[in-house]
Design a protein around this motif. Structure first.
Motif, mmCIF file in Angstrom:
data_model
loop_
_atom_site.group_PDB
_atom_site.id
_atom_site.type_symbol
_atom_site.label_atom_id
_atom_site.label_comp_id
_atom_site.label_asym_id
_atom_site.label_seq_id
_atom_site.Cartn_x
_atom_site.Cartn_y
_atom_site.Cartn_z
ATOM 1 N N VAL A 1 0.838 -1.201 0.000
ATOM 2 C CA VAL A 1 0.000 0.000 0.000
ATOM 3 C C VAL A 1 0.875 1.253 0.000
ATOM 4 O O VAL A 1 0.584 2.235 -0.704
ATOM 5 N N MET A 2 1.958 1.239 0.771
ATOM 6 C CA MET A 2 2.866 2.391 0.796
ATOM 7 C C MET A 2 3.506 2.614 -0.572
ATOM 8 O O MET A 2 3.598 3.745 -1.054
ATOM 9 N N THR A 3 3.940 1.546 -1.229
ATOM 10 C CA THR A 3 4.541 1.655 -2.561
ATOM 11 C C THR A 3 3.525 2.201 -3.562
ATOM 12 O O THR A 3 3.842 3.098 -4.352
ATOM 13 N N PHE A 4 2.307 1.696 -3.510
ATOM 14 C CA PHE A 4 1.242 2.167 -4.399
ATOM 15 C C PHE A 4 0.957 3.654 -4.163
ATOM 16 O O PHE A 4 0.848 4.439 -5.105
ATOM 17 N N THR A 5 0.848 4.045 -2.881
ATOM 18 C CA THR A 5 0.545 5.429 -2.526
ATOM 19 C C THR A 5 1.652 6.372 -2.997
ATOM 20 O O THR A 5 1.369 7.446 -3.531
ATOM 21 N N CYS A 6 2.902 5.973 -2.809
ATOM 22 C CA CYS A 6 4.032 6.798 -3.263
ATOM 23 C C CYS A 6 3.943 7.043 -4.764
ATOM 24 O O CYS A 6 4.088 8.172 -5.237
ATOM 25 N N GLY A 7 3.707 5.966 -5.516
ATOM 26 C CA GLY A 7 3.601 6.099 -6.973
ATOM 27 C C GLY A 7 2.446 6.986 -7.379
ATOM 28 O O GLY A 7 2.577 7.839 -8.268
ATOM 29 N N LEU A 8 1.309 6.829 -6.734
ATOM 30 C CA LEU A 8 0.126 7.620 -7.057
ATOM 31 C C LEU A 8 0.351 9.109 -6.802
ATOM 32 O O LEU A 8 0.015 9.951 -7.644
ATOM 33 N N ILE A 9 0.950 9.427 -5.670
ATOM 34 C CA ILE A 9 1.195 10.838 -5.338
ATOM 35 C C ILE A 9 2.189 11.457 -6.311
ATOM 36 O O ILE A 9 2.003 12.585 -6.776
ATOM 37 N N VAL A 10 3.248 10.725 -6.657
ATOM 38 C CA VAL A 10 4.241 11.247 -7.608
ATOM 39 C C VAL A 10 3.608 11.438 -8.981
ATOM 40 O O VAL A 10 3.835 12.453 -9.645
ATOM 41 N N GLU A 11 2.798 10.476 -9.431
ATOM 42 C CA GLU A 11 2.137 10.589 -10.735
ATOM 43 C C GLU A 11 1.246 11.823 -10.821
ATOM 44 O O GLU A 11 1.189 12.489 -11.843
ATOM 45 N N ARG A 12 0.555 12.143 -9.737
ATOM 46 C CA ARG A 12 -0.433 13.222 -9.764
ATOM 47 C C ARG A 12 0.110 14.571 -9.316
ATOM 48 O O ARG A 12 -0.643 15.532 -9.229
ATOM 49 N N SER A 13 1.394 14.653 -9.030
ATOM 50 C CA SER A 13 2.001 15.923 -8.619
ATOM 51 C C SER A 13 2.925 16.419 -9.726
ATOM 52 O O SER A 13 3.564 15.625 -10.409
ATOM 53 N N PRO A 14 3.008 17.732 -9.893
ATOM 54 C CA PRO A 14 3.844 18.282 -10.970
ATOM 55 C C PRO A 14 5.328 18.284 -10.597
ATOM 56 O O PRO A 14 5.680 18.314 -9.419
ATOM 57 N N SER B 1 3.030 17.656 1.223
ATOM 58 C CA SER B 1 2.763 16.645 2.248
ATOM 59 C C SER B 1 1.293 16.283 2.173
ATOM 60 O O SER B 1 0.431 17.159 2.129
ATOM 61 N N VAL B 2 1.019 14.994 2.172
ATOM 62 C CA VAL B 2 -0.342 14.487 2.067
ATOM 63 C C VAL B 2 -0.591 13.566 3.253
ATOM 64 O O VAL B 2 0.204 12.664 3.526
ATOM 65 N N GLN B 3 -1.709 13.798 3.957
ATOM 66 C CA GLN B 3 -2.042 12.941 5.093
ATOM 67 C C GLN B 3 -3.022 11.872 4.661
ATOM 68 O O GLN B 3 -4.014 12.146 3.989
ATOM 69 N N GLU B 4 -2.732 10.633 5.033
ATOM 70 C CA GLU B 4 -3.621 9.510 4.792
ATOM 71 C C GLU B 4 -3.735 8.747 6.105
ATOM 72 O O GLU B 4 -2.783 8.084 6.530
ATOM 73 N N GLN B 5 -4.886 8.888 6.761
ATOM 74 C CA GLN B 5 -5.148 8.312 8.085
ATOM 75 C C GLN B 5 -4.066 8.767 9.055
ATOM 76 O O GLN B 5 -3.877 9.960 9.238
ATOM 77 N N GLU B 6 -3.322 7.843 9.681
ATOM 78 C CA GLU B 6 -2.312 8.259 10.655
ATOM 79 C C GLU B 6 -0.933 8.445 10.028
ATOM 80 O O GLU B 6 0.051 8.641 10.737
ATOM 81 N N TYR B 7 -0.850 8.406 8.704
ATOM 82 C CA TYR B 7 0.423 8.547 8.006
ATOM 83 C C TYR B 7 0.512 9.880 7.270
ATOM 84 O O TYR B 7 -0.492 10.417 6.814
#
Length: 198
Positions: free
Chosen positions: A39-52, A58-64
């Motif tokens: 899930v962490m690997t997926f989230t990292c990729g998703l955030i990088v893909e959608r950011s310029p 910084s993006v908060q997801e639950q307690e992370y």
């Protein structure tokens, strides 16, 4: 404060792909670790893909908290921490990781590289070293010392009050303080009644 993962990714035209990653998941249950890592690997990729490119966010997801730095050359780093970890320390770490990565790994390997083909071992070292931000960051260490001093000072004032002495009475009885100082103290005291020292 906890640092859970450090990842280096390359932001391609349509997709970001992982170049290298390190994880510290000892606080997660043994049987959940692989799922949390995915899930962490997926989230990292998703955030990088959608950011310029050129983005620090910084993006908060639950307690992370996911702290992301994408350079203009599309080399990216992501740190996943708990919400207490200092943001300034994270971005300093991400900057160091990307600088060192770009010095050690040829930029021709970024678009096609993978964790298996990229030779960069410093992520594990950084992950261990930065677990306690007070040890690696001078400003955070000084802030912790100041906070500790405030607690000690607060406890000292409380111990005076516990003996039955009140600071107001001491100021009123003092012969060393002039009338203007006493008036200033009383005015400041009235204005600060709504505030409490922590």
């Amino acid at each position: 404060m906890k640092l859970f993962s450090l990842s280096v990714l390359y932001k391609g035209p349509t997709k970001a792909h992982l170049l290298k990653a390190a994880y510290e998941l000892s606080s997660v249950g043994y049987f959940q670790r692989s799922s949390v890592q995915e899930v962490m690997t997926f989230t990292c990729g998703l955030i990088v893909e959608r950011s310029p490119p050129g983005c620090r966010c910084s993006v908060q997801e639950q307690e992370y908290m996911c702290h992301v730095y994408i350079r203009d050359d599309c080399l990216s780093a992501v740190a996943i921490t708990d919400t207490e970890y200092p943001q300034r320390v994270c971005f300093s770490l991400l900057d160091k990781v990307l600088d060192e990565f770009s010095r050690q790994v040829d930029d021709r390997d970024w678009p096609t590289g993978s964790p298996e083909t990229i030779r960069f071992t410093r992520l594990e070292e950084y992950l261990i070293k930065y677990q306690n931000p007070r040890e690696v960051d001078a400003l955070t260490k000084v802030q912790a010392e100041v906070d500790e001093t405030k607690i000690i000072l607060h406890n000292t004032m409380e111990s005076l009050l516990q003996r039955g002495e009140k600071l107001d009475d001491l100021v009123a009885k003092s012969e060393e303080l002039g009338q203007s100082s006493k008036a200033f103290y009383k005015t400041a005291r009235k204005q600060n009644r709504c505030c409490k020292m922590m």
